[in-house]
Scaffold this motif. Structure first.
Motif, mmCIF file in Angstrom:
data_model
loop_
_atom_site.group_PDB
_atom_site.id
_atom_site.type_symbol
_atom_site.label_atom_id
_atom_site.label_comp_id
_atom_site.label_asym_id
_atom_site.label_seq_id
_atom_site.Cartn_x
_atom_site.Cartn_y
_atom_site.Cartn_z
ATOM 1 N N ARG A 33 -2.690 -8.820 0.869
ATOM 2 C CA ARG A 33 -2.737 -10.224 0.448
ATOM 3 C C ARG A 33 -3.826 -10.453 -0.589
ATOM 4 O O ARG A 33 -3.619 -11.131 -1.597
ATOM 5 C CB ARG A 33 -2.949 -11.097 1.682
ATOM 6 N N ALA A 34 -4.998 -9.880 -0.320
ATOM 7 C CA ALA A 34 -6.116 -10.031 -1.259
ATOM 8 C C ALA A 34 -5.783 -9.388 -2.602
ATOM 9 O O ALA A 34 -6.095 -9.939 -3.667
ATOM 10 C CB ALA A 34 -7.384 -9.415 -0.673
ATOM 11 N N ARG B 86 -3.356 -11.603 -4.522
ATOM 12 C CA ARG B 86 -4.038 -12.789 -5.056
ATOM 13 C C ARG B 86 -4.946 -12.446 -6.237
ATOM 14 O O ARG B 86 -5.231 -13.306 -7.070
ATOM 15 C CB ARG B 86 -4.832 -13.465 -3.938
ATOM 16 N N ASP B 87 -5.384 -11.179 -6.276
ATOM 17 C CA ASP B 87 -6.205 -10.736 -7.407
ATOM 18 C C ASP B 87 -5.365 -10.312 -8.603
ATOM 19 O O ASP B 87 -5.896 -9.851 -9.616
ATOM 20 C CB ASP B 87 -7.103 -9.570 -6.979
#
Length: 222
Positions: free
Chosen positions: A203-204, A207-208
């Motif tokens: 997820r991170a 999002r990046d």
């Protein structure tokens, strides 16, 4: 000395912090049989979540019973329902309600975690307001008086194509209901927690701005 009851409470609390999709995934990926109850069973509250060890109930229509007798049998069931458990009921019926507001309040006060029934519920607005988790197949104002009674407690039951056994663990959310054998629940919960940590990394990365294929290849999860 190891407190088995406390251990069970801890596992139920940890299971409640997961979700049915990740439990399904980790059991499938480990080559375990995954038992999911029919998708026709829906929660009264869309945001409801229910987790814990199962206690089973079976019943049947019997219109030869007097009203007084059916009420004695039903209130006896409420009295026998063990706290800390999820009641799972196969009523063998599609015509009446097998849960209502007074019963839900009684079970909630006795520490029962929630109720899953392959049948009906009534007093649905009041049960929602109570916050007692119920999964059911339909709603109806018709009740059990003089028509239905429990026939077995704690015995294996069938819902759809699935056998449900007292001592199984259950997790239910908006997506559905999944069952875990009691002897496997600690391992399955730990695997789900690890999978959720991997999902956080994916997820991170997304999002990046990481492309989805690269995120999958980097973390082995999507």
């Amino acid at each position: 000395m190891h407190d088995v009851r406390q251990s069970g409470q801890d596992l139920a609390a940890r299971l409640a912090e997961t979700y049915t999709g990740v439990i399904y995934d980790v059991m499938r990926d480990a080559g375990r049989e995954v038992r999911t109850l029919p998708s026709t069973l829906r929660p009264l509250r869309p945001d409801a979540r229910l987790a814990g060890p199962v206690f089973t109930v079976e019943g049947a229509i019997d219109e030869s019973l007097e009203v007084h007798r059916t009420m004695l049998e039903w209130t006896g069931l409420l009295q026998e329902a063990p706290g800390g458990h999820v009641l799972v009921c196969q009523p063998n019926d599609s015509t009446i309600a097998h849960m209502g507001e007074l019963s839900a309040e009684t079970l909630q006060l006795r520490g029962v975690r929630g109720y899953v029934v392959d049948g009906g519920c009534r007093d649905t607005d009041m049960v929602r307001e109570l916050g007692f988790p119920v999964w059911r197949r339909y709603d109806t104002p018709a009740d059990i008086r003089g028509r239905w009674a429990p026939t077995a407690l704690g015995e294996p039951i069938r819902i759809g194509e699935v056998t449900v056994t007292t001592g199984d663990y259950l997790l239910a959310d908006q997506d559905g209901v999944v069952l875990i054998p009691g002897e496997d629940v600690a391992e399955v919960v730990a695997a789900a927690e690890a999978a959720m940590q991997q999902e956080n990394l994916v997820r991170a990365a997304i999002r990046d701005g990481t492309p989805p294929r690269e995120a999958y290849l980097r973390h082995g999860k999507f």
